[in-house]
Design a protein around this motif. Sequence first.
Motif, PDB file in Angstrom:
ATOM      1  N   LYS A  24      -6.469  20.131 -18.560  1.00 40.26           N
ATOM      2  CA  LYS A  24      -7.686  20.500 -18.781  1.00 40.26           C
ATOM      3  C   LYS A  24      -8.070  19.988 -20.342  1.00 40.26           C
ATOM      4  O   LYS A  24      -7.445  20.528 -21.158  1.00 40.26           O
ATOM      5  N   LYS A  25      -8.693  19.117 -20.479  1.00 37.97           N
ATOM      6  CA  LYS A  25      -9.299  18.559 -21.744  1.00 37.97           C
ATOM      7  C   LYS A  25     -10.435  19.475 -22.440  1.00 37.97           C
ATOM      8  O   LYS A  25     -11.422  18.912 -22.503  1.00 37.97           O
ATOM      9  N   LEU A  26     -10.054  20.491 -22.740  1.00 37.49           N
ATOM     10  CA  LEU A  26     -10.949  21.557 -23.399  1.00 37.49           C
ATOM     11  C   LEU A  26     -10.634  21.749 -24.741  1.00 37.49           C
ATOM     12  O   LEU A  26      -9.431  21.945 -25.226  1.00 37.49           O
ATOM     13  N   PRO A  27     -11.572  22.084 -25.705  1.00 36.53           N
ATOM     14  CA  PRO A  27     -11.344  22.474 -26.861  1.00 36.53           C
ATOM     15  C   PRO A  27     -10.720  23.995 -26.703  1.00 36.53           C
ATOM     16  O   PRO A  27     -11.223  24.698 -25.871  1.00 36.53           O
ATOM     17  N   ALA A  28      -9.843  24.483 -28.031  1.00 31.89           N
ATOM     18  CA  ALA A  28      -9.401  25.564 -27.945  1.00 31.89           C
ATOM     19  C   ALA A  28     -10.463  26.791 -27.798  1.00 31.89           C
ATOM     20  O   ALA A  28     -10.189  27.833 -27.183  1.00 31.89           O
ATOM     21  N   SER A  29     -11.449  26.734 -28.488  1.00 35.54           N
ATOM     22  CA  SER A  29     -12.715  27.789 -28.453  1.00 35.54           C
ATOM     23  C   SER A  29     -13.069  27.973 -26.981  1.00 35.54           C
ATOM     24  O   SER A  29     -13.551  28.960 -26.743  1.00 35.54           O
ATOM     25  N   LYS A  30     -13.282  26.718 -26.334  1.00 38.08           N
ATOM     26  CA  LYS A  30     -13.863  26.767 -24.730  1.00 38.08           C
ATOM     27  C   LYS A  30     -12.690  27.402 -24.126  1.00 38.08           C
ATOM     28  O   LYS A  30     -13.161  28.217 -22.820  1.00 38.08           O
ATOM     29  N   ILE A  31     -11.487  27.473 -24.247  1.00 40.04           N
ATOM     30  CA  ILE A  31     -10.180  28.000 -23.564  1.00 40.04           C
ATOM     31  C   ILE A  31     -10.445  29.411 -23.809  1.00 40.04           C
ATOM     32  O   ILE A  31     -10.453  30.446 -22.733  1.00 40.04           O
ATOM     33  N   ALA A  32     -10.593  29.829 -24.967  1.00 40.20           N
ATOM     34  CA  ALA A  32     -10.829  31.076 -25.218  1.00 40.20           C
ATOM     35  C   ALA A  32     -11.950  31.776 -24.685  1.00 40.20           C
ATOM     36  O   ALA A  32     -11.996  33.085 -24.202  1.00 40.20           O
ATOM     37  N   GLU A  33     -13.053  31.189 -24.620  1.00 34.84           N
ATOM     38  CA  GLU A  33     -14.319  31.494 -24.013  1.00 34.84           C
ATOM     39  C   GLU A  33     -14.018  31.722 -22.614  1.00 34.84           C
ATOM     40  O   GLU A  33     -14.569  32.662 -21.924  1.00 34.84           O
ATOM     41  N   GLU A  34     -13.577  30.835 -22.020  1.00 33.51           N
ATOM     42  CA  GLU A  34     -13.303  30.899 -20.528  1.00 33.51           C
ATOM     43  C   GLU A  34     -12.538  31.972 -20.042  1.00 33.51           C
ATOM     44  O   GLU A  34     -12.601  32.807 -19.138  1.00 33.51           O
ATOM     45  N   LEU A  35     -11.409  32.210 -21.135  1.00 34.08           N
ATOM     46  CA  LEU A  35     -10.441  33.326 -20.565  1.00 34.08           C
ATOM     47  C   LEU A  35     -11.153  34.632 -20.766  1.00 34.08           C
ATOM     48  O   LEU A  35     -10.895  35.656 -19.896  1.00 34.08           O
ATOM     49  N   SER A  36     -11.879  35.014 -21.834  1.00 35.50           N
ATOM     50  CA  SER A  36     -12.725  36.295 -22.170  1.00 35.50           C
ATOM     51  C   SER A  36     -13.553  36.328 -20.858  1.00 35.50           C
ATOM     52  O   SER A  36     -13.743  37.675 -20.537  1.00 35.50           O
TER      53      SER A  36
END
Length: 610
Positions: free
Chosen positions: A562-574
Amino acid sequence: MQKKTADHSGSPTPHRSSFGAVRSSGELLSLLRSVDRKSYPAYKALTGSWRFPAYTLSIDHVQGDPFASPSHLTVHITLETAGFPAAFLDRDYKRTALSDYLLRRFGRFLSASSHEAKGSGKSGLLSISRCGQEILPRTACEINEKELAVRFHAGFPAAGRTILAGELEKILFSLLPGCIEKALLAKSIPQQELLQVIRLAEDQDFLRAELPRRGLVAFIADGSVLPRESGVSDRPMQGAVLFSSPESLAVTISLPYKGNLRGMGIPKGITLIAGGGYHGKSTVLKALERGVYNHISGDGREYVITDASAVKIRAEDGRKISGTDISLFIHDLPNKKDTKRFSTPDASGSTSQAANISEAIEAGSHLFLIDEDTSATNFMIRDELMQKVISREKEPITPFLERARALYEEADISSILVVGSSGAYFYLADHIIQMDAYRPLEITERVRALCRETTAPDLSAPGFHLPDTDRRLLFLQGTDAGQAAERNGRPGYERGRGRSQVPGAWKDDRPARAKIRLQGTTAFSLDHTNVDLRYLEQLTDAEQTAALAHLLRYVSEHYREKKLPASKIAEELSERLSAEGFSFLFENAYCAAGLALPRRQEILACLLRV
């Protein structure tokens, strides 16, 4: 866990999906007696789900021997049997408060029954998650749309490695049913006590929602007990000075059940907390740090409520920084190092604090909590004489003091600062609170009058911009690949190129899951990769750290493509944690035991410290 969807089943239902049909408690008793005096591995036959009159008992995992980690069990009780009113279950925050209360109550009864069954090693041990002063969604006790699930541990008894079935029978058919009856069924719980738990949760939720409506970032109720018992105890200090708001900052909020509650409201903007040493400045800030969570009755901070996105910002000498944009504060380094993509294995106080601010912005924080004592002095301020001696062109650091006003006006990020060393801070503040023997006094107008008698320092700096947050994680398989990348000069993050893994680091056949080793609240390791979280001061519980470890492992396994920024990964996980709980992280239900919900801010901070 807290859920936002209609189906709040935040955990798997192993008694239906993992073990097939549910068998009767009579069958369990017969099977148990049949393995008496056999070798310890015969206990494995008990794995499965067993129907008792008021609940289903799932034996999720059986320990290998009496000296190993105790066995994992789950009690499932239908909401109809549990008997709690629907009005106690119709909101996430109510379910969280009720789950927390039941977990603490069940834990007390388990503790009283622990080791009543005899044997070697951990035989007879009964234990469950131990809660602190904060109310956190935990996997140890969860309520979904259909049932209450409580996960705990039991040491299956043996003499050496010889099964003592009679002792386990005592646990499963006498001690445990008694604990469940007394602790988890509404009919056995004092109704007034239960009602107080739910009403406190409703008041806290109302107060939290009221902050933005009133333009506040925090509230501290009169009568709050802010000092703690000791440096190693988070319980309230006996005989402490009770908090009392200065009249000029006092607000009264009418809560649904407590009624009118007076306290100090801290408005949006820049607020200073000043005063002499040992007068309570840092105590107030520490209470505000923890105000992002609700607290149990009797804690003293039940009505200390802070913007839920607030982040404690501090220097973190020696932390690893990878590809972070710190150019808002640090630029034009003599070594020509790129501060828009700054990387170092050993950050200084100023670079680490700049990175922590950039990452807090990336995580969506709208309130910074800063204590001068844990900050890098050259990052926070440069006095007028120093500016004359060392011109701006020769100084790569733009102090926080010169960015704080723009952060608020341009990015809606407020700051609460504990200060004591320089008067320059006073020219910046919207509100100034002096702590005098643990009593707050507002001195804003008096200080402004004094400021008018002197020339104000220049507290602005050109070139304000929000940091670039488009960081892509480079996922490495194990420590060897990670160390090889570092030796070759590659950072742990890469910006804007869409890469999400180091070539060759992963093979088509996925390796075994990385092994997690926990080190309390402050650190964990994933295989041989150590993750240091000791300066994330708003992590309050080792179970939050455990959750971060499992989340990091999940990211390394499922976000490689997944070509996602780290901030987007954290948002998705949250968001996924809020909707599903931790069930998506595990194949086996028992693995989900012992986790507590971290905030999005700590999830991102964890990802960025790998």
